[in-house]
Scaffold this motif. Structure first.
Motif, PDB file in Angstrom:
ATOM      1  N   GLU A 172     -18.255 -23.748 -63.084  1.00 21.52           N
ATOM      2  CA  GLU A 172     -18.071 -23.486 -64.522  1.00 21.52           C
ATOM      3  C   GLU A 172     -17.692 -21.734 -65.398  1.00 21.52           C
ATOM      4  O   GLU A 172     -16.929 -21.486 -65.766  1.00 21.52           O
ATOM      5  N   THR A 173     -18.600 -20.975 -64.435  1.00 19.37           N
ATOM      6  CA  THR A 173     -18.714 -19.922 -64.249  1.00 19.37           C
ATOM      7  C   THR A 173     -17.618 -18.676 -63.674  1.00 19.37           C
ATOM      8  O   THR A 173     -17.478 -17.402 -64.255  1.00 19.37           O
ATOM      9  N   LEU A 174     -16.690 -19.295 -62.711  1.00 22.06           N
ATOM     10  CA  LEU A 174     -16.288 -18.203 -62.064  1.00 22.06           C
ATOM     11  C   LEU A 174     -14.832 -18.014 -62.283  1.00 22.06           C
ATOM     12  O   LEU A 174     -14.197 -18.877 -63.753  1.00 22.06           O
ATOM     13  N   GLY A 175     -14.652 -16.676 -61.877  1.00 24.60           N
ATOM     14  CA  GLY A 175     -13.278 -16.421 -62.549  1.00 24.60           C
ATOM     15  C   GLY A 175     -12.374 -16.678 -61.850  1.00 24.60           C
ATOM     16  O   GLY A 175     -12.667 -16.935 -60.565  1.00 24.60           O
ATOM     17  N   PRO A 176     -10.691 -16.514 -62.066  1.00 27.90           N
ATOM     18  CA  PRO A 176      -9.770 -16.398 -61.012  1.00 27.90           C
ATOM     19  C   PRO A 176     -10.149 -16.091 -60.074  1.00 27.90           C
ATOM     20  O   PRO A 176      -9.857 -16.110 -58.522  1.00 27.90           O
ATOM     21  N   GLN A 177     -10.831 -14.272 -59.853  1.00 25.98           N
ATOM     22  CA  GLN A 177     -10.711 -13.883 -58.369  1.00 25.98           C
ATOM     23  C   GLN A 177     -11.899 -14.144 -57.949  1.00 25.98           C
ATOM     24  O   GLN A 177     -11.789 -14.588 -56.293  1.00 25.98           O
ATOM     25  N   ASP A 178     -13.024 -15.357 -57.857  1.00 23.73           N
ATOM     26  CA  ASP A 178     -13.824 -16.051 -57.411  1.00 23.73           C
ATOM     27  C   ASP A 178     -13.341 -17.027 -56.594  1.00 23.73           C
ATOM     28  O   ASP A 178     -13.934 -17.274 -55.750  1.00 23.73           O
ATOM     29  N   TRP A 179     -12.208 -17.155 -57.317  1.00 25.22           N
ATOM     30  CA  TRP A 179     -11.511 -19.221 -56.820  1.00 25.22           C
ATOM     31  C   TRP A 179     -10.930 -18.545 -55.575  1.00 25.22           C
ATOM     32  O   TRP A 179     -10.779 -19.376 -54.353  1.00 25.22           O
ATOM     33  N   SER A 180     -11.044 -17.130 -55.091  1.00 29.19           N
ATOM     34  CA  SER A 180      -9.726 -16.892 -54.254  1.00 29.19           C
ATOM     35  C   SER A 180     -11.431 -16.843 -53.027  1.00 29.19           C
ATOM     36  O   SER A 180     -10.699 -16.680 -51.388  1.00 29.19           O
ATOM     37  N   ARG A 181     -12.164 -16.681 -53.322  1.00 31.44           N
ATOM     38  CA  ARG A 181     -13.405 -16.362 -51.996  1.00 31.44           C
ATOM     39  C   ARG A 181     -13.204 -17.613 -51.052  1.00 31.44           C
ATOM     40  O   ARG A 181     -13.311 -18.898 -51.035  1.00 31.44           O
ATOM     41  N   THR A 182     -13.429 -17.603 -49.810  1.00 26.22           N
ATOM     42  CA  THR A 182     -13.228 -18.331 -48.801  1.00 26.22           C
ATOM     43  C   THR A 182     -14.726 -18.225 -47.807  1.00 26.22           C
ATOM     44  O   THR A 182     -15.670 -17.351 -47.918  1.00 26.22           O
ATOM     45  N   LEU A 183     -15.219 -19.556 -47.177  1.00 27.44           N
ATOM     46  CA  LEU A 183     -15.782 -19.247 -45.726  1.00 27.44           C
ATOM     47  C   LEU A 183     -15.239 -19.980 -44.602  1.00 27.44           C
ATOM     48  O   LEU A 183     -14.558 -20.150 -44.953  1.00 27.44           O
ATOM     49  N   VAL A 184     -15.972 -19.574 -44.030  1.00 24.53           N
ATOM     50  CA  VAL A 184     -15.815 -20.418 -42.381  1.00 24.53           C
ATOM     51  C   VAL A 184     -16.376 -20.966 -41.781  1.00 24.53           C
ATOM     52  O   VAL A 184     -17.588 -20.438 -41.021  1.00 24.53           O
TER      53      VAL A 184
ATOM     54  N   GLN B   6      -4.245 -26.364 -58.718  1.00 27.29           N
ATOM     55  CA  GLN B   6      -3.803 -26.038 -60.316  1.00 27.29           C
ATOM     56  C   GLN B   6      -5.230 -25.684 -60.457  1.00 27.29           C
ATOM     57  O   GLN B   6      -6.032 -26.507 -60.510  1.00 27.29           O
ATOM     58  N   ARG B   7      -5.415 -24.374 -61.596  1.00 24.29           N
ATOM     59  CA  ARG B   7      -6.200 -23.844 -62.250  1.00 24.29           C
ATOM     60  C   ARG B   7      -6.531 -25.350 -63.475  1.00 24.29           C
ATOM     61  O   ARG B   7      -7.809 -24.792 -63.538  1.00 24.29           O
ATOM     62  N   THR B   8      -5.494 -26.352 -63.618  1.00 19.13           N
ATOM     63  CA  THR B   8      -5.996 -26.926 -64.806  1.00 19.13           C
ATOM     64  C   THR B   8      -6.550 -28.213 -64.145  1.00 19.13           C
ATOM     65  O   THR B   8      -7.675 -28.723 -64.692  1.00 19.13           O
ATOM     66  N   ASP B   9      -6.345 -28.248 -62.431  1.00 15.80           N
ATOM     67  CA  ASP B   9      -6.686 -29.228 -62.179  1.00 15.80           C
ATOM     68  C   ASP B   9      -8.664 -29.604 -62.107  1.00 15.80           C
ATOM     69  O   ASP B   9      -9.618 -29.885 -61.946  1.00 15.80           O
ATOM     70  N   ARG B  10      -9.313 -28.354 -62.220  1.00 17.76           N
ATOM     71  CA  ARG B  10     -10.547 -27.498 -61.793  1.00 17.76           C
ATOM     72  C   ARG B  10     -11.633 -28.284 -62.878  1.00 17.76           C
ATOM     73  O   ARG B  10     -12.288 -29.182 -62.195  1.00 17.76           O
ATOM     74  N   PRO B  11     -11.262 -28.288 -64.102  1.00 14.31           N
ATOM     75  CA  PRO B  11     -12.845 -29.133 -65.161  1.00 14.31           C
ATOM     76  C   PRO B  11     -12.366 -30.199 -64.704  1.00 14.31           C
ATOM     77  O   PRO B  11     -13.525 -31.106 -64.823  1.00 14.31           O
ATOM     78  N   ALA B  12     -11.743 -31.113 -64.598  1.00 14.62           N
ATOM     79  CA  ALA B  12     -11.892 -32.622 -64.056  1.00 14.62           C
ATOM     80  C   ALA B  12     -12.427 -32.761 -62.270  1.00 14.62           C
ATOM     81  O   ALA B  12     -13.439 -33.935 -62.903  1.00 14.62           O
TER      82      ALA B  12
ATOM     83  N   GLU C 237     -11.148 -21.224 -42.072  1.00 15.09           N
ATOM     84  CA  GLU C 237     -11.594 -21.356 -43.823  1.00 15.09           C
ATOM     85  C   GLU C 237     -11.970 -22.273 -43.771  1.00 15.09           C
ATOM     86  O   GLU C 237     -10.586 -22.401 -44.074  1.00 15.09           O
ATOM     87  N   LEU C 238     -11.940 -22.158 -45.379  1.00 14.23           N
ATOM     88  CA  LEU C 238     -11.979 -23.062 -46.156  1.00 14.23           C
ATOM     89  C   LEU C 238     -11.946 -22.374 -47.477  1.00 14.23           C
ATOM     90  O   LEU C 238     -12.694 -21.744 -47.949  1.00 14.23           O
ATOM     91  N   SER C 239     -11.575 -22.672 -48.864  1.00 10.88           N
ATOM     92  CA  SER C 239     -11.151 -21.905 -50.061  1.00 10.88           C
ATOM     93  C   SER C 239     -12.281 -22.685 -50.996  1.00 10.88           C
ATOM     94  O   SER C 239     -12.876 -24.167 -50.847  1.00 10.88           O
ATOM     95  N   LEU C 240     -13.563 -22.167 -51.777  1.00 11.52           N
ATOM     96  CA  LEU C 240     -13.992 -23.216 -52.674  1.00 11.52           C
ATOM     97  C   LEU C 240     -12.869 -24.015 -53.394  1.00 11.52           C
ATOM     98  O   LEU C 240     -13.756 -25.087 -54.033  1.00 11.52           O
ATOM     99  N   ASP C 241     -11.996 -23.719 -53.743  1.00 11.07           N
ATOM    100  CA  ASP C 241     -11.183 -25.074 -53.922  1.00 11.07           C
ATOM    101  C   ASP C 241     -11.188 -26.753 -53.049  1.00 11.07           C
ATOM    102  O   ASP C 241     -11.731 -27.738 -53.330  1.00 11.07           O
ATOM    103  N   TYR C 242     -11.189 -26.295 -52.139  1.00 11.87           N
ATOM    104  CA  TYR C 242     -11.442 -27.107 -51.041  1.00 11.87           C
ATOM    105  C   TYR C 242     -12.679 -27.690 -51.636  1.00 11.87           C
ATOM    106  O   TYR C 242     -13.966 -28.718 -51.346  1.00 11.87           O
ATOM    107  N   VAL C 243     -13.918 -27.056 -51.445  1.00 13.95           N
ATOM    108  CA  VAL C 243     -15.100 -26.881 -51.586  1.00 13.95           C
ATOM    109  C   VAL C 243     -15.222 -28.513 -52.674  1.00 13.95           C
ATOM    110  O   VAL C 243     -15.740 -29.175 -52.934  1.00 13.95           O
TER     111      VAL C 243
END
Length: 171
Positions: free
Chosen positions: A125-137, A17-23, A143-149
């Motif tokens: 910390e600089t990423l906006g909501p649209q940035d978190w949807s970016r992925t790599l392969v 969740q968005r709220t998980d990222r700061p920790a 396909e891996l999300s930035l949340d995964y990273v």
């Protein structure tokens, strides 16, 4: 502990969740100080001792953290600047067997890890909501999300720091 390979348990990705990222970003920031605490006062002989039977030495673990996180930092930047970039895996075991990883002083890798984690946390910390949807392969993981990273690299630092802490309990 029953499995010395996974002192904090194997990594399991769960959707963030968005709220998980700061920790998790805080864990990225704090990882270098935890690592320095774990290795503080270890002798050269201890640095050259495997943390478990069949495992890498403490020295190799330290260099591996710098090497691995450097690769994933670059992959993060690629995901933010290219459309679903394909990434090249690296042979972690072969890197760990290179002479610099087996015998090199640990301070340069500790300093690299510290500065890299600072930069990475700043980037996250600089990423906006649209940035978190970016992925790599990844060719093996798909396909891996930035949340995964973020999640996996926060775990990765805790995982190897725990290896060193467990090693210290027995030596």
């Amino acid at each position: 502990m029953s499995d010395l390979r996974y002192p904090i348990g194997p990594y399991k990705f769960a959707a963030l969740q968005r709220t998980d990222r700061p920790a998790l970003i805080a864990q990225i920031k704090d990882a270098p100080s935890h690592l320095r605490t774990a290795v503080a006062g270890l002798s050269e002989s201890q640095l050259d001792t495997p943390y478990r039977p069949g495992g890498w030495t403490i020295r190799q673990l330290i260099h591996h953290l710098a090497d691995g996180h450097m690769n994933w930092y670059i992959r993060t930047k690629l995901a933010l600047t290219e459309l679903q970039p394909g990434i090249k895996p690296f042979d972690e075991a072969a890197w760990a067997e290179l002479l610099d990883s087996r015998t090199g002083p640990v301070e340069p890798s500790l300093a690299l890890f510290e500065n890299l984690q600072t930069r990475w946390a700043q980037l996250f910390e600089t990423l906006g909501p649209q940035d978190w949807s970016r992925t790599l392969v990844h060719p093996e993981r798909g396909e891996l999300s930035l949340d995964y990273v973020l999640s996996s690299m926060a775990w990765h630092a805790r995982h190897h720091t725990a290896h060193i802490a467990e090693f210290r309990k027995t030596r």
